[in-house]
Scaffold this active site. Structure first.
Site, PDB file in Angstrom:
ATOM      1  N   TYR A 245       0.854  -1.210   0.113  1.00 11.04           N
ATOM      2  CA  TYR A 245       0.130  -0.096   0.060  1.00 11.04           C
ATOM      3  C   TYR A 245       0.836   1.201  -0.091  1.00 11.04           C
ATOM      4  O   TYR A 245       0.752   2.077  -0.646  1.00 11.04           O
ATOM      5  CB  TYR A 245      -0.858  -0.111   1.084  1.00 11.04           C
ATOM      6  CG  TYR A 245      -1.764   1.261   1.146  1.00 11.04           C
ATOM      7  CD1 TYR A 245      -2.737   1.706   0.334  1.00 11.04           C
ATOM      8  CD2 TYR A 245      -1.201   2.452   2.221  1.00 11.04           C
ATOM      9  CE1 TYR A 245      -3.374   2.836   0.728  1.00 11.04           C
ATOM     10  CE2 TYR A 245      -1.940   3.581   2.267  1.00 11.04           C
ATOM     11  CZ  TYR A 245      -3.039   3.819   1.362  1.00 11.04           C
ATOM     12  OH  TYR A 245      -3.712   5.087   1.639  1.00 11.04           O
TER      13      TYR A 245
ATOM     14  N   ARG B 190       1.891   9.091  12.656  1.00  7.83           N
ATOM     15  CA  ARG B 190       1.571  10.293  13.285  1.00  7.83           C
ATOM     16  C   ARG B 190       0.057  10.547  13.196  1.00  7.83           C
ATOM     17  O   ARG B 190      -0.629  11.077  13.954  1.00  7.83           O
ATOM     18  CB  ARG B 190       2.235  11.590  12.645  1.00  7.83           C
ATOM     19  CG  ARG B 190       2.020  12.842  13.089  1.00  7.83           C
ATOM     20  CD  ARG B 190       2.463  13.741  12.108  1.00  7.83           C
ATOM     21  NE  ARG B 190       1.687  13.652  10.992  1.00  7.83           N
ATOM     22  CZ  ARG B 190       1.929  14.318   9.553  1.00  7.83           C
ATOM     23  NH1 ARG B 190       3.138  14.911   9.401  1.00  7.83           N
ATOM     24  NH2 ARG B 190       1.183  13.926   8.458  1.00  7.83           N
TER      25      ARG B 190
ATOM     26  N   ARG C 291     -10.597   5.603   8.376  1.00  4.39           N
ATOM     27  CA  ARG C 291      -9.458   4.971   7.633  1.00  4.39           C
ATOM     28  C   ARG C 291      -8.293   4.088   8.183  1.00  4.39           C
ATOM     29  O   ARG C 291      -7.884   4.786   9.329  1.00  4.39           O
ATOM     30  CB  ARG C 291      -8.595   6.307   6.717  1.00  4.39           C
ATOM     31  CG  ARG C 291      -9.842   6.830   5.909  1.00  4.39           C
ATOM     32  CD  ARG C 291      -8.862   7.947   4.812  1.00  4.39           C
ATOM     33  NE  ARG C 291      -8.589   9.017   5.980  1.00  4.39           N
ATOM     34  CZ  ARG C 291      -7.716   9.991   5.573  1.00  4.39           C
ATOM     35  NH1 ARG C 291      -7.137   9.919   4.399  1.00  4.39           N
ATOM     36  NH2 ARG C 291      -7.435  10.741   6.433  1.00  4.39           N
TER      37      ARG C 291
ATOM     38  N   PHE D 223      15.941  19.623  -1.540  1.00  6.67           N
ATOM     39  CA  PHE D 223      14.570  19.244  -1.658  1.00  6.67           C
ATOM     40  C   PHE D 223      14.201  17.847  -1.066  1.00  6.67           C
ATOM     41  O   PHE D 223      13.053  17.604  -0.738  1.00  6.67           O
ATOM     42  CB  PHE D 223      14.157  19.214  -3.339  1.00  6.67           C
ATOM     43  CG  PHE D 223      12.701  18.962  -3.496  1.00  6.67           C
ATOM     44  CD1 PHE D 223      11.798  19.630  -3.510  1.00  6.67           C
ATOM     45  CD2 PHE D 223      12.702  17.471  -4.252  1.00  6.67           C
ATOM     46  CE1 PHE D 223      10.482  19.155  -3.933  1.00  6.67           C
ATOM     47  CE2 PHE D 223      11.359  17.210  -4.548  1.00  6.67           C
ATOM     48  CZ  PHE D 223      10.383  17.759  -4.409  1.00  6.67           C
TER      49      PHE D 223
END
Length: 413
Positions: A168, A212, A225, A285
């Site tokens: 997933y 989290r 969920r 980044f």
């Protein structure tokens, strides 16, 4: 007042916070004039302010490609996350999303707040996408197709095993890592990273978010969920939602620690991926979110507040990470410090203490073996210098007033 108290406790946060505020204001002033690009960059800052800041340092063509890549996947994620959409409607949209990005007229109303705006005006994103170079378009289309198919699969499938969990996370985040690697390579600035390392970059971030966001996800209306794998949580409770019950606090924390330990397995790949990057802007980044992730895991580990409210890094520390992450030495230093913090919290009585310590010891060894730890001063494990609180407050408000005056709209004479 909460921010002010945090600055008084951590006065060294003040300068990085002000720099971050300045950078945010400056980024907002650089919104492109074209309506479709203006919409895309405005939405980027609304759905992820920190991402919008970090992306600004990239060269224009790569910045535009990553901006559109991010918004396309945010839109796809908005469809997946909206639990009010019936499965028979949601699955075909997810499966066909890679075709919708070529349609300047397509939009679909779902989500809430800024995400609904993104979906209602998705034609701006499609218009911008069609202006990207073919190499960027191909990479975005491929990842969107694979991610949509994976999300559709898990609409009808529970996350039962840790293999399911990895699968997933691969679909919703590992593919993001693969896509970014393709975009970096298409820009001509980086070699193409291996799929395994690119996947780990995404999985580490996604697993941190899933850990989290337990309470937000389990309390989702109209339907919870559930992303924590049954193979892990069933060792501690009968139902995933039982972890938030007061009477299960001990078991909940043990389960949480098990989840954090599972996430740590990806760190070695992440460090290798970042050490191979050549372009400084691309490096920053990639590195800043990874440091934020290990820091978040250090905060979440053994912390019952994950099941009671929101656990996140203080804004001042976030500002420091953004300001001070420039080289691989900075990454090794941050991972070393946060891993030490996490290891200090490990209780030998925890069922997974041995595995957790082994994984942390491996991370710490990689950081030590880099030979760079003595080259920097830690801002994470910090000494506490003494400052006059009244002076700090005065300085804060003076500088804030100067910044507000500087960025205030100019009035016509």
């Amino acid at each position: 007042m909460g921010s002010l108290r945090a600055i008084l406790r951590h006065p060294d946060d003040l300068y990085p916070l002000l720099k971050l505020k300045y950078a945010a204001r400056n980024a907002e002033k650089q919104i492109p004039p074209e309506p479709h690009w203006g919409f895309c960059y405005t939405m980027l800052h609304k759905v992820s302010r920190s991402f919008g800041l970090v992306i600004q340092q990239l060269d224009t063509d790569l910045r535009d490609a990553i901006c559109i890549f991010y918004l396309v996947l945010r839109a796809l994620d908005t469809v997946e996350d909206d639990t009010s959409i019936a499965t028979e409607l949601k699955v075909p949209i997810l499966m066909a999303f890679h075709r919708h990005i070529f349609d300047r007229e397509w939009h679909f109303s779902c989500g809430t707040k800024e995400y609904r705006v993104l979906m209602d005006q998705f034609h701006h994103v499609s218009t911008a996408f069609l202006e990207l170079a073919p190499g960027y378009q191909d990479a975005i289309e491929d990842i969107t197709m694979r991610m949509g198919a994976g999300m559709a699969k898990f609409i009808c499938k529970e996350v039962e095993t840790t293999n399911d969990y990895d699968e997933y996370c691969h679909y919703v985040a590992g593919l993001v890592g693969l896509g970014l690697s393709k975009l970096f390579h298409a820009s001509g600035k980086e070699d193409l990273a291996t799929d395994a390392m690119s996947n780990s970059m995404g999985l580490f971030l996604q697993k941190t978010n899933i850990i989290r966001d337990y309470l937000e996800d389990i309390n989702e209306i109209p339907k919870s969920r559930m992303f924590w794998p049954r193979q892990i949580w069933s060792k501690y409770v009968n139902k995933l939602e039982d972890l938030k019950s007061q009477e299960n606090s001990v078991k909940a924390v043990q389960c949480l620690n098990d989840m954090v330990t599972n996430a740590l397995v990806h760190v070695e790949d992440c460090l290798k991926y970042m050490s191979d990057l050549k372009d400084p802007a691309i490096f920053r980044f990639c590195a800043i979110p990874q440091i934020m992730a290990i820091g978040t895991l250090a905060l979440c580990y053994d912390n019952i507040e994950v099941f009671r409210g929101v656990v996140k890094m203080r804004r001042g520390l976030t500002a420091k990470i953004i300001d001070r992450t420039k080289t691989m030495s900075d990454v090794y230093g941050a991972f070393y410090d946060f891993s030490r913090m996490l290891k200090f919290k490990v209780d030998d009585k925890d069922p997974n203490a041995g595995t957790t310590k082994d994984r942390l010891d491996s991370i710490l060894k990689i950081c030590r073996d880099s030979g760079t730890l003595n080259e920097r001063k830690s801002y994470i494990i910090e000494s506490r210098p003494q400052y006059n609180a009244a002076i700090m407050v005065a300085i804060f408000f003076i500088i804030l007033a100067i910044l507000q005056a500087y960025f205030a709209p100019k009035r016509a004479v």
